[in-house]
Scaffold this motif. Structure first.
Motif, PDB file in Angstrom:
ATOM      1  N   ARG A 175       0.827  -1.213   0.000  1.00 35.59           N
ATOM      2  CA  ARG A 175       0.000   0.000   0.000  1.00 35.59           C
ATOM      3  C   ARG A 175       0.856   1.254   0.000  1.00 35.59           C
ATOM      4  NH1 ARG A 175      -4.868  -1.971   3.977  1.00 35.59           N
ATOM      5  NH2 ARG A 175      -5.976  -3.122   2.372  1.00 35.59           N
ATOM      6  N   ILE A 176       1.932   1.243   0.769  1.00 33.39           N
ATOM      7  CA  ILE A 176       2.829   2.402   0.781  1.00 33.39           C
ATOM      8  C   ILE A 176       3.446   2.599  -0.604  1.00 33.39           C
ATOM      9  CG2 ILE A 176       5.024   3.279   1.682  1.00 33.39           C
ATOM     10  CD1 ILE A 176       4.217   2.144   4.412  1.00 33.39           C
ATOM     11  N   LEU A 177       3.854   1.511  -1.235  1.00 32.71           N
ATOM     12  CA  LEU A 177       4.415   1.620  -2.590  1.00 32.71           C
ATOM     13  C   LEU A 177       3.377   2.119  -3.590  1.00 32.71           C
ATOM     14  CD1 LEU A 177       6.633  -1.584  -2.711  1.00 32.71           C
ATOM     15  CD2 LEU A 177       7.397   0.802  -2.561  1.00 32.71           C
ATOM     16  N   ARG A 178       2.139   1.650  -3.459  1.00 34.41           N
ATOM     17  CA  ARG A 178       1.069   2.147  -4.343  1.00 34.41           C
ATOM     18  C   ARG A 178       0.843   3.634  -4.109  1.00 34.41           C
ATOM     19  NH1 ARG A 178      -4.091  -1.181  -3.617  1.00 34.41           N
ATOM     20  NH2 ARG A 178      -4.852   0.349  -5.101  1.00 34.41           N
ATOM     21  N   MET A 179       0.898   4.058  -2.852  1.00 35.06           N
ATOM     22  CA  MET A 179       0.716   5.468  -2.552  1.00 35.06           C
ATOM     23  C   MET A 179       1.865   6.276  -3.138  1.00 35.06           C
ATOM     24  SD  MET A 179      -0.236   7.478   0.954  1.00 35.06           S
ATOM     25  CE  MET A 179       1.073   6.833   1.920  1.00 35.06           C
ATOM     26  N   MET A 180       3.098   5.783  -3.018  1.00 30.72           N
ATOM     27  CA  MET A 180       4.240   6.476  -3.618  1.00 30.72           C
ATOM     28  C   MET A 180       4.052   6.621  -5.126  1.00 30.72           C
ATOM     29  SD  MET A 180       7.596   5.006  -1.672  1.00 30.72           S
ATOM     30  CE  MET A 180       8.693   5.781  -2.839  1.00 30.72           C
ATOM     31  N   LYS A 181       3.572   5.569  -5.764  1.00 31.83           N
ATOM     32  CA  LYS A 181       3.338   5.627  -7.209  1.00 31.83           C
ATOM     33  C   LYS A 181       2.289   6.688  -7.538  1.00 31.83           C
ATOM     34  CE  LYS A 181       2.268   2.772 -11.189  1.00 31.83           C
ATOM     35  NZ  LYS A 181       1.942   1.434 -11.669  1.00 31.83           N
TER      36      LYS A 181
ATOM     37  N   ALA B  87      -7.113   7.782   0.291  1.00 35.76           N
ATOM     38  CA  ALA B  87      -7.767   6.827   1.194  1.00 35.76           C
ATOM     39  C   ALA B  87      -8.755   5.954   0.431  1.00 35.76           C
ATOM     40  CB  ALA B  87      -8.466   7.575   2.328  1.00 35.76           C
ATOM     41  N   ASP B  88      -9.540   6.552  -0.440  1.00 36.81           N
ATOM     42  CA  ASP B  88     -10.526   5.788  -1.214  1.00 36.81           C
ATOM     43  C   ASP B  88      -9.855   4.793  -2.154  1.00 36.81           C
ATOM     44  OD1 ASP B  88     -12.642   7.087  -0.003  1.00 36.81           O
ATOM     45  OD2 ASP B  88     -12.951   8.497  -1.662  1.00 36.81           O
ATOM     46  N   LYS B  89      -8.854   5.250  -2.885  1.00 39.34           N
ATOM     47  CA  LYS B  89      -8.208   4.384  -3.869  1.00 39.34           C
ATOM     48  C   LYS B  89      -7.456   3.215  -3.228  1.00 39.34           C
ATOM     49  CE  LYS B  89      -7.752   7.749  -7.577  1.00 39.34           C
ATOM     50  NZ  LYS B  89      -8.691   7.142  -8.489  1.00 39.34           N
ATOM     51  N   LEU B  90      -6.887   3.451  -2.046  1.00 36.50           N
ATOM     52  CA  LEU B  90      -6.119   2.402  -1.372  1.00 36.50           C
ATOM     53  C   LEU B  90      -6.926   1.665  -0.302  1.00 36.50           C
ATOM     54  CD1 LEU B  90      -2.680   4.220  -1.001  1.00 36.50           C
ATOM     55  CD2 LEU B  90      -3.421   2.624  -2.780  1.00 36.50           C
ATOM     56  N   GLU B  91      -8.195   2.053  -0.165  1.00 36.29           N
ATOM     57  CA  GLU B  91      -9.089   1.444   0.826  1.00 36.29           C
ATOM     58  C   GLU B  91      -8.500   1.548   2.231  1.00 36.29           C
ATOM     59  OE1 GLU B  91      -9.969  -2.491  -0.558  1.00 36.29           O
ATOM     60  OE2 GLU B  91     -11.019  -1.751  -2.326  1.00 36.29           O
ATOM     61  N   LEU B  92      -8.109   2.781   2.592  1.00 39.84           N
ATOM     62  CA  LEU B  92      -7.536   3.079   3.884  1.00 39.84           C
ATOM     63  C   LEU B  92      -8.355   4.166   4.559  1.00 39.84           C
ATOM     64  CD1 LEU B  92      -3.810   3.480   2.756  1.00 39.84           C
ATOM     65  CD2 LEU B  92      -4.808   1.491   3.886  1.00 39.84           C
ATOM     66  N   THR B  93      -8.135   4.343   5.848  1.00 40.84           N
ATOM     67  CA  THR B  93      -8.727   5.484   6.530  1.00 40.84           C
ATOM     68  C   THR B  93      -7.836   6.693   6.295  1.00 40.84           C
ATOM     69  OG1 THR B  93      -7.508   5.113   8.592  1.00 40.84           O
ATOM     70  CG2 THR B  93      -9.645   3.981   8.353  1.00 40.84           C
ATOM     71  N   GLN B  94      -8.393   7.873   6.509  1.00 42.23           N
ATOM     72  CA  GLN B  94      -7.583   9.084   6.366  1.00 42.23           C
ATOM     73  C   GLN B  94      -6.409   9.046   7.344  1.00 42.23           C
ATOM     74  OE1 GLN B  94     -10.117  12.453   6.995  1.00 42.23           O
ATOM     75  NE2 GLN B  94     -10.861  12.446   4.888  1.00 42.23           N
ATOM     76  N   ARG B  95      -6.663   8.582   8.549  1.00 42.94           N
ATOM     77  CA  ARG B  95      -5.601   8.513   9.570  1.00 42.94           C
ATOM     78  C   ARG B  95      -4.445   7.632   9.100  1.00 42.94           C
ATOM     79  NH1 ARG B  95      -2.168  10.489  11.857  1.00 42.94           N
ATOM     80  NH2 ARG B  95      -1.254   9.514  13.650  1.00 42.94           N
ATOM     81  N   THR B  96      -4.765   6.502   8.471  1.00 42.35           N
ATOM     82  CA  THR B  96      -3.724   5.609   7.974  1.00 42.35           C
ATOM     83  C   THR B  96      -2.931   6.279   6.861  1.00 42.35           C
ATOM     84  OG1 THR B  96      -4.965   3.651   8.628  1.00 42.35           O
ATOM     85  CG2 THR B  96      -3.266   3.342   6.957  1.00 42.35           C
ATOM     86  N   VAL B  97      -3.612   7.026   6.000  1.00 41.45           N
ATOM     87  CA  VAL B  97      -2.907   7.760   4.941  1.00 41.45           C
ATOM     88  C   VAL B  97      -1.908   8.726   5.574  1.00 41.45           C
ATOM     89  CG1 VAL B  97      -3.140   9.442   3.061  1.00 41.45           C
ATOM     90  CG2 VAL B  97      -4.753   7.535   3.237  1.00 41.45           C
ATOM     91  N   TYR B  98      -2.330   9.447   6.598  1.00 39.37           N
ATOM     92  CA  TYR B  98      -1.415  10.370   7.274  1.00 39.37           C
ATOM     93  C   TYR B  98      -0.236   9.631   7.906  1.00 39.37           C
ATOM     94  CZ  TYR B  98      -4.435  14.436   6.675  1.00 39.37           C
ATOM     95  OH  TYR B  98      -5.160  15.462   6.146  1.00 39.37           O
ATOM     96  N   ARG B  99      -0.484   8.459   8.487  1.00 39.58           N
ATOM     97  CA  ARG B  99       0.609   7.666   9.062  1.00 39.58           C
ATOM     98  C   ARG B  99       1.591   7.237   7.983  1.00 39.58           C
ATOM     99  NH1 ARG B  99      -3.392   5.375  12.550  1.00 39.58           N
ATOM    100  NH2 ARG B  99      -3.694   3.689  11.075  1.00 39.58           N
ATOM    101  N   TYR B 100       1.068   6.794   6.840  1.00 37.12           N
ATOM    102  CA  TYR B 100       1.935   6.373   5.739  1.00 37.12           C
ATOM    103  C   TYR B 100       2.717   7.562   5.190  1.00 37.12           C
ATOM    104  CZ  TYR B 100      -0.358   1.758   5.477  1.00 37.12           C
ATOM    105  OH  TYR B 100      -0.828   0.501   5.736  1.00 37.12           O
ATOM    106  N   LEU B 101       2.074   8.725   5.086  1.00 31.25           N
ATOM    107  CA  LEU B 101       2.771   9.925   4.636  1.00 31.25           C
ATOM    108  C   LEU B 101       3.894  10.281   5.604  1.00 31.25           C
ATOM    109  CD1 LEU B 101      -0.192  12.145   3.420  1.00 31.25           C
ATOM    110  CD2 LEU B 101       1.552  11.051   1.993  1.00 31.25           C
ATOM    111  N   ASP B 102       3.631  10.131   6.889  1.00 32.62           N
ATOM    112  CA  ASP B 102       4.650  10.385   7.898  1.00 32.62           C
ATOM    113  C   ASP B 102       5.820   9.422   7.728  1.00 32.62           C
ATOM    114  OD1 ASP B 102       5.571  11.827  10.241  1.00 32.62           O
ATOM    115  OD2 ASP B 102       5.171   9.979  11.360  1.00 32.62           O
ATOM    116  N   THR B 103       5.504   8.158   7.462  1.00 30.42           N
ATOM    117  CA  THR B 103       6.541   7.154   7.221  1.00 30.42           C
ATOM    118  C   THR B 103       7.399   7.543   6.025  1.00 30.42           C
ATOM    119  OG1 THR B 103       5.196   5.377   8.151  1.00 30.42           O
ATOM    120  CG2 THR B 103       6.948   4.723   6.644  1.00 30.42           C
ATOM    121  N   LEU B 104       6.746   7.974   4.937  1.00 29.38           N
ATOM    122  CA  LEU B 104       7.475   8.373   3.731  1.00 29.38           C
ATOM    123  C   LEU B 104       8.303   9.629   3.966  1.00 29.38           C
ATOM    124  CD1 LEU B 104       4.761   7.650   1.036  1.00 29.38           C
ATOM    125  CD2 LEU B 104       6.898   6.385   1.391  1.00 29.38           C
ATOM    126  N   GLU B 105       7.762  10.557   4.734  1.00 25.96           N
ATOM    127  CA  GLU B 105       8.514  11.778   5.028  1.00 25.96           C
ATOM    128  C   GLU B 105       9.752  11.453   5.867  1.00 25.96           C
ATOM    129  OE1 GLU B 105       7.690  16.303   6.393  1.00 25.96           O
ATOM    130  OE2 GLU B 105       6.751  14.758   7.620  1.00 25.96           O
TER     131      GLU B 105
END
Length: 65
Positions: free
Chosen positions: A9-15, A29-47
Motif C-alpha cells: 500500500r505504501i508503494l502504491r501510494m508512492m506511485k 484513502a478511497d483508492k487504497l481502501e484506507l482510513t484518512q488517519r492511515t494515509v497520514y501515518r503512511y505519509l509520515d513514514t514516507l517523510e
C-alpha cells in the motif's frame, strides 16, 4: 494487516504521488481502501524516510508541488 500488505500500500501510494495528478487525502484513502488517519501515518513514514515533503500539501490535503 500483514507487513507485506502495508508495504504494498505504501508503494502504491508512492506511485500515486509521483504522477502529475493532484490527489487529496480522501482520494488516496478511497483508492487504497484506507482510513484518512492511515494515509497520514503512511505519509509520515514516507517523510521520515526522506521520500516526500509533507509541506507540499495544502490545507485541503491536496498535494501541491
Amino acid at each position: 494487516m500483514t507487513d507485506q500488505t502495508k508495504i504494498e500500500r505504501i508503494l502504491r501510494m508512492m506511485k500515486m504521488l509521483t504522477t502529475n495528478v493532484n490527489y487529496s487525502i480522501d482520494d488516496i484513502a478511497d483508492k487504497l481502501e484506507l482510513t484518512q488517519r492511515t494515509v497520514y501515518r503512511y505519509l509520515d513514514t514516507l517523510e521520515n524516510a526522506g521520500q516526500i515533503d509533507v509541506a507540499a500539501f495544502d490545507k485541503t490535503g491536496t498535494i501541491t508541488e
